[in-house]
Design an enzyme around this catalytic site. Structure first.
Site, PDB file in Angstrom:
ATOM      1  N   GLU A 124       0.850  -1.187   0.000  1.00 24.97           N
ATOM      2  CA  GLU A 124       0.000   0.000   0.000  1.00 24.97           C
ATOM      3  C   GLU A 124       0.887   1.239   0.000  1.00 24.97           C
ATOM      4  OE1 GLU A 124      -2.697   0.560   3.314  1.00 24.97           O
ATOM      5  OE2 GLU A 124      -3.671   2.242   2.313  1.00 24.97           O
ATOM      6  N   MET A 266       0.278  -3.001   8.576  1.00 31.70           N
ATOM      7  CA  MET A 266      -0.418  -3.089   7.294  1.00 31.70           C
ATOM      8  C   MET A 266      -1.370  -4.277   7.270  1.00 31.70           C
ATOM      9  SD  MET A 266      -0.916  -1.801   4.372  1.00 31.70           S
ATOM     10  CE  MET A 266      -2.153  -2.538   3.332  1.00 31.70           C
ATOM     11  N   GLU A 267      -2.584  -4.004   6.776  1.00 28.60           N
ATOM     12  CA  GLU A 267      -3.700  -4.944   6.877  1.00 28.60           C
ATOM     13  C   GLU A 267      -3.776  -5.958   5.745  1.00 28.60           C
ATOM     14  OE1 GLU A 267      -4.048  -1.556   6.220  1.00 28.60           O
ATOM     15  OE2 GLU A 267      -5.606  -1.230   4.724  1.00 28.60           O
ATOM     16  N   ASN A 268      -2.664  -6.358   5.115  1.00 23.89           N
ATOM     17  CA  ASN A 268      -2.702  -7.335   4.020  1.00 23.89           C
ATOM     18  C   ASN A 268      -3.642  -8.489   4.374  1.00 23.89           C
ATOM     19  OD1 ASN A 268      -0.270  -5.927   3.024  1.00 23.89           O
ATOM     20  ND2 ASN A 268       0.648  -6.922   4.811  1.00 23.89           N
ATOM     21  N   HIS A 300      -6.882  -2.277  14.913  1.00 23.60           N
ATOM     22  CA  HIS A 300      -7.065  -1.476  13.698  1.00 23.60           C
ATOM     23  C   HIS A 300      -6.854  -2.341  12.450  1.00 23.60           C
ATOM     24  CE1 HIS A 300      -6.779   2.276  11.259  1.00 23.60           C
ATOM     25  NE2 HIS A 300      -5.959   1.534  10.532  1.00 23.60           N
ATOM     26  N   GLU A 301      -5.734  -3.040  12.417  1.00 20.13           N
ATOM     27  CA  GLU A 301      -5.430  -3.840  11.214  1.00 20.13           C
ATOM     28  C   GLU A 301      -6.448  -4.964  11.061  1.00 20.13           C
ATOM     29  OE1 GLU A 301      -3.426  -2.324   9.408  1.00 20.13           O
ATOM     30  OE2 GLU A 301      -2.586  -1.056  10.989  1.00 20.13           O
ATOM     31  N   HIS A 304      -9.703  -3.763   9.605  1.00 19.40           N
ATOM     32  CA  HIS A 304      -9.638  -3.502   8.165  1.00 19.40           C
ATOM     33  C   HIS A 304     -10.131  -4.695   7.346  1.00 19.40           C
ATOM     34  CE1 HIS A 304      -8.000   0.404   7.344  1.00 19.40           C
ATOM     35  NE2 HIS A 304      -6.834   0.214   7.927  1.00 19.40           N
TER      36      HIS A 304
END
Ligand code: 0A1
Ligand code: ZN
Length: 885
Positions: A124, A266-268, A300-301, A304
């Site tokens: 991202e 990061m929410e991969n 948070h992640e 997502h």
């Protein structure tokens, strides 16, 4: 000048993709140099047209490209420096490409890179194009199947998105793993990890009875620091089911922690990659604050997965669609896990100290930006935190049940799609009984609205006049009013609530007004004989606005003691402190020298009352809340009260002096509180203990603001005896407030003890950065040369350069310009290998116009120096260029 091409991307120019990619098959043969990436894309024409297919690419070497198994004709492919254009494609086809990349040389930490020798990715917003040629835009959703091949000895762990489907050894000492992700996703959610990692595992059973395997992967020496993150993950999964009805949708959920990471995490899809700062914790090395950060970033992640992954963004102008909403979700999660009032105070602090300034300066942009040069520069407090405030207003205006009906509808309607902020608004608007067109201004207009409030008595009525002021910022000048939900209540001179519009169901006389005009008045009937009450405004911070009201110290002291809204009690106390500080600074300016002022009675009494309330045995106040109240406003926030010629040195002096005066006046009570708040037993991360430690830290800080060996001894004892980092670091921080032998010895011993622990040393670096005196080039050079510092690692840079420039205003703004020069030197160096981080660091120069002539000139000079380089990155050029405009 430079040869850089600034390209502006505009929301108005959005066009749907002309080809879609339904399936992506990727095979990686991983190597530090020359990783081979084979990709096979099933391409489908979108609509009827004969345009070429555009594939983004950045720093890639293309080895071969085939169309349906045959080499592409040379005239069909045009390779440019930012991608490939392919013409003459049939309606459906398969493109197969082989590219090479060099992860070991990837210093931007964007795309496929190495951290501590392990392979990982960050895609991202535009990193996937640094891995293979692809239409790297979030509205192209594909199913991915990924094969990873690597040396088994050095990379025993091979992870990617989705579910594991195969793994086996190869004959040459390598091994292979295949991952399949059934959920169509944009390329920015792709991830892989390969390396020598250890893991902890647990399981979560979903509401519908599916068992999910959970894993957290870290470098082997960190394996004893994963439990808190795992607990946080499980809590998040349960909360999202209970609160939003959202279940997890793969068989596995993996988290990996890496030391080199540009952002927080990061929410991969199914494979979140984290900055290790937001995973690793054990009580000996991490503070309560770290524990809280981990809980909220893990949440948070995870959140997502629905707000971002299942329903994603059409383009990057919609970033706040996923970020604003997800921040709101994680904020509410944290509020449910701990103290709601304290959480709200922290959120508003961040908004006021970071977002409001951003929104008032040259980098200001709407929650939905309309154009950008570098999308990386738009991961901002405005998109994230103001975006969350806007979602919160939806929530407050609709009420929880209606809001939840709206989010259910949103997830159902747009599942599997890439959508816009408009789509979210339309869905919510279906449930709303207010003017949602006017509400939309919150997304479109930058700048913080100011609400001016005046009150008067007319007969038996209280009349409150409201006037909205919409400041001109960053080219936006229209001043049409916003729709502003404003919580309000009134108190009489004894601090008793005054009924405004008849008590509501709770018997609380508060109400939420919805303001919608530039000027409007509201009339409330008061009980007979009531005098002019004190107003409590924007209760709980119902709207992200500045409220201007003619409060005097008596009003504020009254609210600080009596307001029934905890947030506003804190706010009143903070305003009272600010009032005192700003008054002293103005006096100093007028008199030309520093005023001799005693401690104001009202403020002193309020301070004492708060402190007593926290140690009183019966029905005492939450120590955590009291700690928030007693925390003096930061120098940066005090600076926000001045629009021109920010009096940097006077602010520092006034704050230090007030802290000493308060400590002097209340030293007996402070010592008593210090003793009473001691936490016994083993370290526990729970609300009670965290609160006690937090207040004790404040108390120790006040005491050590005084030059007194006994108080230093308290700190040294705590530093030596505590078994947890929270108390040890709080003690070190308290000692750092004044020069002393104890301080110097403690700092040195601490650095020696933790020299092999980078996350702990980041705390030390940050503390040292705060202590640097103006023009002390020698200390800065020593810190830079310290083995704990590395300019290549973003966490180290944030700790030293970030903290010096943002947390030490007196030295950063030294009138000689030495602070500016040092920071700009670092930024220029960093820009050579990691432009994202350089650009972020540079925003501290944005508001140079607010400083006096000499400082402003020097700051501007540094911005010009950063910009006027042949090789200035587009990231840094956008920030510096806007600042100079
Ligand atoms: N989506 C992530 C934030 C993020 C953005 C960019 C990154 O690399 C440049 C990394 C992470 C989040 O909101 O957590
Ligand atoms: Zn996010």
């Amino acid at each position: 000048m430079t040869d850089r091409q600034a390209q502006t991307v505009r929301l108005a120019d959005y066009r749907p993709p002309n080809y879609l990619i339904d399936h992506v098959d990727l095979t990686f043969e991983l190597a530090a140099r020359g990783t081979r990436v084979e990709s096979s894309l099933t391409v489908r024409r979108n609509g009827s047209h004969d345009e070429s297919l555009w594939l983004d690419g950045d720093e890639l070497t293309l080895e071969s490209i085939e169309l349906d198994g045959k080499p592409l004709a040379a005239e069909q492919v045009e390779e440019r420096d930012n991608g490939l254009s392919i013409s003459g494609l049939p309606d459906r086809c398969t493109l197969t490409m082989v590219c090479r990349v060099d992860p070991v040389d990837n210093t931007k930490l964007d795309g496929l890179y190495q951290s501590s020798g392990n392979f990982c990715t960050q895609c991202e917003p535009e990193g996937f194009r640094r891995i293979t040629f692809f239409p790297d835009r979030p509205d192209v959703l594909s199913r991915y199947r990924v094969t990873l091949i690597a040396d088994k000895a050095s990379c025993p762990v091979l992870l990617s998105n989705g579910n594991p489907v195969e793994s086996r050894d190869l004959e040459d000492g390598r091994h292979l793993a295949v991952w399949d992700d059934p959920h169509p996703k944009p390329s920015y959610l792709f991830a892989l990890v390969a390396g020598d990692l250890k893991s902890i595992h647990d399981q979560f059973t979903t509401a519908s009875g599916r068992t999910i395997d959970l894993g957290i992967y870290v470098e082997p020496h960190n394996i004893d620091r994963c439990d808190h993150a795992m607990r946080s993950l499980i809590k998040s999964m349960a909360w999202d089911e209970e609160t939003y009805g959202r279940e997890y949708d793969l068989d596995v959920f993996n988290i990996v922690a890496v030391d080199d990471f540009n952002m927080g995490a990061m929410e991969n899809k199914g494979l979140n990659i984290f900055n290790s700062k937001f995973i690793l914790a054990r009580s000996e090395t991490a503070t309560d604050h770290d524990y809280e950060g981990i809980e909220s970033v893990v949440a948070h992640e995870y959140f997502h997965n629905w707000s971002g992954n299942r329903v994603t963004c059409r383009d990057w102008f919609q970033l706040s669609l996923k970020e604003g909403f997800t921040v709101f979700r994680d904020q509410e999660f944290s509020a449910d896990m701990g103290s709601r009032a304290v959480k709200r105070i922290e959120e508003v602090n961040l908004l006021r100290q970071v977002q409001f300034p951003e929104d008032a300066g040259p980098q200001a942009h709407p929650v939905q930006p309309k154009e950008y040069e570098q999308i990386n520069n738009f991961y901002t407090a405005t998109v994230y935190n103001k975006g969350a405030e806007v979602v919160r207003m939806w929530h407050n205006l609709l009420g929880w049940e209606t809001f939840r009906r709206g989010t259910d509808r949103y997830f159902e309607r747009f599942d599997g799609q890439a959508v816009t902020i408009e789509d979210f608004i339309d869905t919510m608007a279906e449930q709303a009984d207010f003017d949602t067109a006017q509400f939309r201004r919150w997304y479109d207009r930058a700048g913080t609205p100011i609400v001016h409030v005046k009150k008067r008595i007319e007969g038996n009525d209280l009349v409150v006049d409201f006037r909205q002021e919409i400041p001109a910022v960053a080219g936006q000048e229209d001043d049409a009013p916003f729709l502003i939900p404003l919580g309000i209540a009134a108190f009489d001179r004894d601090g008793k609530p005054v009924s405004l519009s008849g008590p509501d169901r709770n018997g609380e006389p508060q109400t939420t007004l919805v303001l919608s005009k530039t000027e409007e008045s509201r009339r409330f009937t008061l009980p007979a004989g009531a005098g002019l009450p004190v107003l409590s405004l924007n209760r709980g911070f119902t709207a992200p606005v500045k409220v201007e009201h003619d409060y005097d110290a008596t009003d504020l002291a009254l609210l600080a003691g009596s307001d029934t809204d905890e947030f506003n009690r804190w706010d009143a106390y903070q305003r009272l402190v600010l009032l005192t500080l700003v008054e002293r600074i103005h006096q100093a300016e007028e008199q030309g020298d520093w005023p001799e002022s005693g401690l104001p009675e009202g403020l002193s009494a309020a301070f004492g009352r708060l402190l007593h309330s926290a140690v009183s045995t019966q029905g005492g106040a939450d120590p955590r809340f009291v700690a928030e109240c007693l925390t003096l406003p930061s120098e940066n926030y005090i600076a926000e009260q001045f629009h021109q010629d920010v009096p940097v040195d006077a602010i520092h002096r006034a704050r230090v002096e007030l802290r000493e005066q308060l400590a002097n006046e209340w030293s007996q009570t402070l010592v008593l509180a210090f003793e009473k708040l001691a936490v016994d037993g083993e370290y526990r991360f729970d609300g009670v203990d965290v609160g006690r430690r937090a207040l004790r830290a404040q108390v120790l800080g006040y005491l050590n603001a005084l030059d007194h060996p006994a108080w230093r001894r308290l700190a040294v004892e705590q530093l030596e005896e505590a078994d947890n980092m929270t108390e040890r670091f709080n003690a070190l921080t308290a000692l750092s407030l004044r020069a002393s032998d104890e301080r110097d010895q403690a700092l040195e011993a601490f650095a020696e003890e933790w020299k092999d622990d980078p996350l702990v040393m980041d705390k030390w670096l940050a503390l040292r950065a705060r202590m640097v005196e103006p023009d002390d080039a020698e200390t800065l050079a020593a810190l830079e040369a310290h083995p704990a510092f590395s300019i290549r690692n973003p966490n180290r840079v944030r700790a030293l350069v970030g903290t010096f420039s943002r947390g030490n205003p007196v030295a950063f703004h030294a009138s000689t310009g030495s602070g500016y020069r040092w920071v700009a030197d670092k930024i220029i160096e960093i820009d050579g290998f990691n432009p994202q981080i350089a650009a972020r660091m540079a925003t501290v120069f944005s508001r140079w116009r607010r400083y006096d002539g000499g400082r402003a000139d020097r700051m501007r000079g540094e911005l010009e120096r950063m910009l006027d380089r042949r090789d200035c990155s587009t990231d840094l050029a956008e920030i510096a260029g806007k600042a100079l405009k």
